[in-house]
Design a protein around this motif. Structure first.
Motif, PDB file in Angstrom:
ATOM      1  N   ALA A  16      57.358  12.972 109.574  1.00  0.00           N
ATOM      2  CA  ALA A  16      56.790  12.580 111.024  1.00  0.00           C
ATOM      3  C   ALA A  16      55.532  11.699 110.903  1.00  0.00           C
ATOM      4  CB  ALA A  16      57.400  12.973 111.882  1.00  0.00           C
ATOM      5  N   PRO A  17      55.271  11.069 111.829  1.00  0.00           N
ATOM      6  CA  PRO A  17      53.440  10.540 111.736  1.00  0.00           C
ATOM      7  C   PRO A  17      52.704  11.119 112.260  1.00  0.00           C
ATOM      8  CG  PRO A  17      55.463   8.912 112.938  1.00  0.00           C
ATOM      9  CD  PRO A  17      56.226  10.184 112.455  1.00  0.00           C
ATOM     10  N   GLY A  18      51.590  11.143 111.292  1.00  0.00           N
ATOM     11  CA  GLY A  18      50.866  12.477 111.782  1.00  0.00           C
ATOM     12  C   GLY A  18      50.689  13.489 111.060  1.00  0.00           C
ATOM     13  N   THR A  19      51.771  13.599 109.862  1.00  0.00           N
ATOM     14  CA  THR A  19      52.268  15.072 109.277  1.00  0.00           C
ATOM     15  C   THR A  19      50.149  15.385 108.296  1.00  0.00           C
ATOM     16  OG1 THR A  19      54.188  14.723 109.537  1.00  0.00           O
ATOM     17  CG2 THR A  19      53.187  15.605 107.958  1.00  0.00           C
ATOM     18  N   VAL A  20      49.685  16.475 108.890  1.00  0.00           N
ATOM     19  CA  VAL A  20      49.021  16.236 107.711  1.00  0.00           C
ATOM     20  C   VAL A  20      49.620  16.769 106.099  1.00  0.00           C
ATOM     21  CG1 VAL A  20      47.192  18.247 107.041  1.00  0.00           C
ATOM     22  CG2 VAL A  20      47.483  17.576 109.312  1.00  0.00           C
ATOM     23  N   ILE A  21      49.537  16.388 105.390  1.00  0.00           N
ATOM     24  CA  ILE A  21      50.097  16.623 104.033  1.00  0.00           C
ATOM     25  C   ILE A  21      48.421  16.814 103.305  1.00  0.00           C
ATOM     26  CG2 ILE A  21      51.250  15.330 101.944  1.00  0.00           C
ATOM     27  CD1 ILE A  21      52.591  13.160 103.836  1.00  0.00           C
ATOM     28  N   ALA A  22      48.506  17.810 102.831  1.00  0.00           N
ATOM     29  CA  ALA A  22      47.851  18.442 101.483  1.00  0.00           C
ATOM     30  C   ALA A  22      48.053  18.502  99.966  1.00  0.00           C
ATOM     31  CB  ALA A  22      46.945  20.042 102.196  1.00  0.00           C
ATOM     32  N   ASP A  23      47.487  17.686  99.194  1.00  0.00           N
ATOM     33  CA  ASP A  23      47.674  17.851  97.616  1.00  0.00           C
ATOM     34  C   ASP A  23      47.359  19.278  97.299  1.00  0.00           C
ATOM     35  OD1 ASP A  23      48.819  18.103  95.206  1.00  0.00           O
ATOM     36  OD2 ASP A  23      47.690  15.837  95.479  1.00  0.00           O
ATOM     37  N   LEU A  24      47.406  20.188  97.253  1.00  0.00           N
ATOM     38  CA  LEU A  24      46.823  21.079  95.931  1.00  0.00           C
ATOM     39  C   LEU A  24      46.956  21.269  94.373  1.00  0.00           C
ATOM     40  CD1 LEU A  24      48.535  24.329  98.245  1.00  0.00           C
ATOM     41  CD2 LEU A  24      47.118  22.420  99.018  1.00  0.00           C
ATOM     42  N   GLY A  46      48.438   5.291 104.627  1.00  0.00           N
ATOM     43  CA  GLY A  46      48.235   3.610 104.912  1.00  0.00           C
ATOM     44  C   GLY A  46      49.568   3.679 105.321  1.00  0.00           C
ATOM     45  N   ALA A  47      50.049   5.489 104.991  1.00  0.00           N
ATOM     46  CA  ALA A  47      51.928   5.328 105.627  1.00  0.00           C
ATOM     47  C   ALA A  47      51.925   6.342 106.887  1.00  0.00           C
ATOM     48  CB  ALA A  47      52.780   6.504 104.885  1.00  0.00           C
ATOM     49  N   GLY A  48      50.001   6.399 107.664  1.00  0.00           N
ATOM     50  CA  GLY A  48      50.754   6.574 108.832  1.00  0.00           C
ATOM     51  C   GLY A  48      50.230   8.475 108.569  1.00  0.00           C
ATOM     52  N   HIS A  49      50.136   8.853 107.333  1.00  0.00           N
ATOM     53  CA  HIS A  49      49.502  10.525 107.852  1.00  0.00           C
ATOM     54  C   HIS A  49      48.149  11.074 107.276  1.00  0.00           C
ATOM     55  CE1 HIS A  49      54.095  10.426 107.848  1.00  0.00           C
ATOM     56  NE2 HIS A  49      53.314   9.746 106.937  1.00  0.00           N
ATOM     57  N   ARG A  50      47.980  11.997 107.578  1.00  0.00           N
ATOM     58  CA  ARG A  50      46.900  12.751 107.539  1.00  0.00           C
ATOM     59  C   ARG A  50      46.428  13.351 106.066  1.00  0.00           C
ATOM     60  NH1 ARG A  50      46.821  16.365 112.758  1.00  0.00           N
ATOM     61  NH2 ARG A  50      44.489  16.357 112.767  1.00  0.00           N
ATOM     62  N   PRO A  51      45.969  12.763 105.023  1.00  0.00           N
ATOM     63  CA  PRO A  51      45.872  13.391 103.991  1.00  0.00           C
ATOM     64  C   PRO A  51      44.827  14.373 103.592  1.00  0.00           C
ATOM     65  CG  PRO A  51      44.425  11.253 104.234  1.00  0.00           C
ATOM     66  CD  PRO A  51      45.220  11.442 105.431  1.00  0.00           C
ATOM     67  N   LEU A  52      45.346  15.107 101.979  1.00  0.00           N
ATOM     68  CA  LEU A  52      43.567  16.398 102.383  1.00  0.00           C
ATOM     69  C   LEU A  52      44.126  16.340 100.865  1.00  0.00           C
ATOM     70  CD1 LEU A  52      43.780  18.955 105.178  1.00  0.00           C
ATOM     71  CD2 LEU A  52      42.382  17.068 104.791  1.00  0.00           C
ATOM     72  N   ASP A  53      42.443  16.125 100.506  1.00  0.00           N
ATOM     73  CA  ASP A  53      42.339  16.334  99.121  1.00  0.00           C
ATOM     74  C   ASP A  53      41.848  18.001  98.561  1.00  0.00           C
ATOM     75  OD1 ASP A  53      41.111  16.391  96.388  1.00  0.00           O
ATOM     76  OD2 ASP A  53      39.493  15.555  96.903  1.00  0.00           O
TER      77      ASP A  53
END
Length: 296
Positions: A88-96, A113-120
């Motif tokens: 869904a738009p705005g989902t927090v996506i954390a790459d571990l 760019g896909a409309g989500h919230r990235p975390l490194d």
């Protein structure tokens, strides 16, 4: 939000441990793993089995990705039924996952760019730490997105450091994993020198582990070295080599010499070529023993 819905992709030693911890804390977790049997083990604990990364992400507030390589992260994000298209738009996506700083920045740009919230969001610890909520998180990204992940971090982590922008979490993870590789190589060399000079192997390892020169990692891996118990891989030798390669690549970009890391990488490469890649990284001792003509 006290109990976010979580999509978790990648169920290796660390991923499985984190999912177990989250389920025990009452989170709703949808899981996907390329090898379905690892996901199936978590179903009796309450995990919902997803048929793809996208299905795991589709109904989740937060998506956590814990896979072995940058290529695997890329496939999870953009492959058939991937996370980016389904979340869904705005989902927090954390790459571990442990990836290069360049890859971390690439994924952050792709996710945003896909409309989500990235975390490194990089992680230090092992499977036991994951199950006990004693991981250390080193995070790059927006402070508001780190705050959004706080309910999950409160369950999984004993320490969280927000380092700044995207890529800095990956830098920290690579720098710290360098220490692990170098310590394992140094410990292996000390053991082999002592044994060739006539010391008892078991006594010497015990002395090293008990000494002031030791570290928590050396004490932990020393037990595997003592028993030559490398089959149960807490951290695969192939992944240790991969992480040192990431360090050397970043060092080349920045013109930083890494002679100790280079030596450790060469021995890990020899061990990989000798068939030890799927063993625990402590098996590098066996490769140093072989190089010195000591029977394993």
């Amino acid at each position: 939000m006290d109990r976010q819905r979580i999509g978790f992709v990648g169920l290796g030693v660390m991923g499985s441990g984190m999912v177990r911890r989250l389920l025990a804390a009452g989170f709703e977790v949808a899981v996907f793993n390329r090898s379905a049997d690892k996901a199936a083990e978590l179903a009796p604990l309450g995990a919902r089995l997803a048929a793809s990364p996208g299905e795991a992400a589709a109904s989740s507030d937060v998506v956590l990705i814990s896979v072995a390589t940058a290529d695997a992260v890329r496939a999870v994000l953009t492959g058939d039924d991937g996370v980016l298209a389904a979340a869904a738009p705005g989902t927090v996506i954390a790459d571990l996952s442990t990836v290069s700083p360049d890859a971390a920045r690439e994924f952050a740009t792709m996710i945003a760019g896909a409309g989500h919230r990235p975390l490194d969001a990089r992680v230090l610890g092992n499977g036991r730490h994951a199950e006990q909520g004693e991981l250390r998180f080193m995070i790059g990204g927006e402070a508001t997105d780190v705050d959004a992940l706080k309910p999950v971090l409160d369950v999984l982590a004993k320490d969280v450091v927000h380092l700044g922008g995207h890529g800095l979490g990956a830098v920290a993870k690579v720098a710290l994993n360098m220490l692990m590789g170098v310590q394992l190589q140094a410990m292996s060399e000390a053991v082999v020198l002592g044994v060739r000079a006539g010391l008892n192997r078991e006594q010497l390892i015990e002395m090293i582990v008990a000494s002031g020169y030791s570290s928590p990692m050396m004490r932990f891996k020393g037990q595997a070295m003592l028993r030559r118990d490398y089959q149960r891989a807490d951290f695969r030798l192939s992944l240790m080599r991969k992480d040192l390669m990431l360090a050397m690549t970043e060092a080349q970009r920045l013109a930083v010499p890494l002679p100790a890391v280079t030596a450790a990488y060469e021995m890990l490469t020899a061990a990989l070529n000798d068939g030890s890649g799927e063993l625990d990284c402590a098996a590098v001792l066996g490769q140093v023993e072989k190089a010195a003509g000591i029977q394993r």
